[in-house]
Design an enzyme around this catalytic site. Structure first.
Site, PDB file in Angstrom:
ATOM      1  N   GLU A   1       0.544  -1.317   0.065  1.00  0.00           N
ATOM      2  CA  GLU A   1       0.051  -0.204   0.168  1.00  0.00           C
ATOM      3  C   GLU A   1       0.685   1.402   0.173  1.00  0.00           C
ATOM      4  OE1 GLU A   1      -2.983   0.216  -0.801  1.00  0.00           O
ATOM      5  OE2 GLU A   1      -3.411  -1.994  -0.663  1.00  0.00           O
TER       6      GLU A   1
ATOM      7  N   TYR B   1      -5.241   7.202   4.144  1.00  0.00           N
ATOM      8  CA  TYR B   1      -5.236   6.071   3.283  1.00  0.00           C
ATOM      9  C   TYR B   1      -4.549   4.994   3.692  1.00  0.00           C
ATOM     10  CZ  TYR B   1      -4.018   3.575  -1.085  1.00  0.00           C
ATOM     11  OH  TYR B   1      -4.229   2.402  -1.987  1.00  0.00           O
TER      12      TYR B   1
ATOM     13  N   ASP C   1      -8.937   6.806  -2.439  1.00  0.00           N
ATOM     14  CA  ASP C   1      -7.768   7.206  -3.275  1.00  0.00           C
ATOM     15  C   ASP C   1      -8.188   7.947  -4.613  1.00  0.00           C
ATOM     16  OD1 ASP C   1      -8.583   5.251  -4.634  1.00  0.00           O
ATOM     17  OD2 ASP C   1      -6.609   4.177  -5.231  1.00  0.00           O
TER      18      ASP C   1
END
Ligand code: SF4
Length: 361
Positions: free
Chosen positions: A44, A127, A145
């Site tokens: 990520e 995020y 996102d």
């Protein structure tokens, strides 16, 4: 098919359609089967500002080199930057390394399964926290996102510009209300995947979309008007001069400060060309100012163009000969005189890699 915007009553049906599509259509990516929370975290962090195809080239290499958070914590930052070299946004690598140390030293070596604990780590914003907590630990946090913003803007005909300061709150709120609480990790990935594969920035494939019937902009044939954006300011361009200084068969490289753009990477000395100055004069002046050496320019090697997110550079690269002086650093934090055979040991910015092969010839 009858169009109906998402409501509390049909939300489950929307979630199910999206999840069924995702199970059948998602891309097989190396991190998709990961159950290890550290591996999910690494993927990520990489995906946050880099295209999937580029991350593919880096993820396996990174996990092989640093298979656990403990191995990463013990590694030297230069090794981490070397593996990250070319992917850009190096603060991600520096923060991940610092965060790994904190996890090992203060959190028992386990990635915290708690959103707020995890969020405190360097480089972990909302995020990353939502993505890792939902995918690795099935926690109910919605990920937002760029892909998700685009899908939501079209599905719900949201007029808030996606690059507006208040857009994060607006989109986060909508995404949270839409989240499938029984399967949050997969739902988050499904929404992102829909943006990447179907609801593309230009010409979305609406005919292939599993949730067309819920999409407000499809209904009004206005998908091309969403997402709304503020007009962007033009990106500035800087003209810079860089010198590859030779002395006794070796070349000078300097190391940037750890904080800031390209922090911790190595480079050849140089800087911005001032008004009224030639590139060659700027090269000589910058080397004097940055490392206190007098040099003579031998030849112009090449011109390199490179685009960063917020600006572009045009770089004039010169071969130079050391003439006199002792190194005194002004700005850089370290230096080496290296043989070209050693250059692979050091992490350099991508713009430098555009001319290093010419030097090796
Ligand atoms: Fe995007 Fe088209 Fe699907 Fe709407 S119908 S979510 S615009 S792909």
């Amino acid at each position: 098919m009858k169009q109906k915007p998402i409501t509390n009553q049909n939300l489950k049906s929307f979630q199910n359609k999206l999840l069924i599509w995702y199970k059948e259509s998602h891309r097989k990516l190396p991190w998709r089967n990961a159950e290890n929370s550290y591996h999910i975290w690494v993927s990520e962090v990489m995906l946050q500002q880099t295209q999937v195809e580029t991350v593919r080239q880096y993820y396996d290499k990174f996990i092989q080199k640093f298979p656990t958070v403990t191995v990463l914590a013990k590694a030297d930052l230069q090794e981490v930057l070397k593996i990250w070299e070319g992917m850009g946004y190096y603060s991600r690598a520096r923060n991940l390394h610092r965060a790994a140390k904190i996890v090992v030293e203060k959190m028992g070596g386990e990635v915290p399964a708690d959103f707020y604990q995890f969020r405190k780590l360097p480089g972990v914003g909302s995020y990353i926290a939502a993505a890792v907590q939902s995918i690795a630990f099935h926690q109910p946090y919605a990920v937002v996102d760029g892909n998700v913003k685009r899908v939501l803007a079209r599905l719900l005909a949201i007029n808030t510009p996606v690059n507006d300061a208040k857009s994060s709150r607006v989109f986060q709120d909508k995404a949270s209300k839409m989240l499938d609480l029984t399967n949050p990790g997969m739902f988050n990935q499904a929404l992102m995947e829909l943006g990447a594969l179907v609801c593309k920035p230009q010409n979305p494939f609406c005919q292939r979309c599993p949730v067309t019937q819920f999409c407000k902009t499809f209904k009004t044939t206005s998908t091309d008007k969403f997402p709304v954006r503020h007009r962007r300011r033009p990106i500035p361009q800087y003209h810079i001069a860089v010198g590859v200084v030779y002395k006794n068969g070796k070349t000078l490289i300097t190391k940037r400060k750890e904080k800031g753009l390209l922090g911790g990477l190595w480079e050849f000395p140089g800087g911005k060309i001032k008004n009224g100055e030639t590139a060659q004069q700027a090269c000589i002046r910058e080397i004097k100012e940055e490392v206190n050496l007098e040099v003579e320019v031998l030849s112009h090697l090449t011109q390199v163009k490179h685009a960063y997110t917020h600006f572009k550079i045009v770089m004039e690269v010169f071969r130079c000969r050391y003439v006199s002086g002792r190194i005194k650093l002004n700005g850089a934090v370290d230096y080496r005189w290296i043989k070209f055979t050693e250059i692979e040991k050091y992490p350099f910015p991508k713009a430098n890699h555009k001319f290093i092969p010419l030097l090796q010839k």
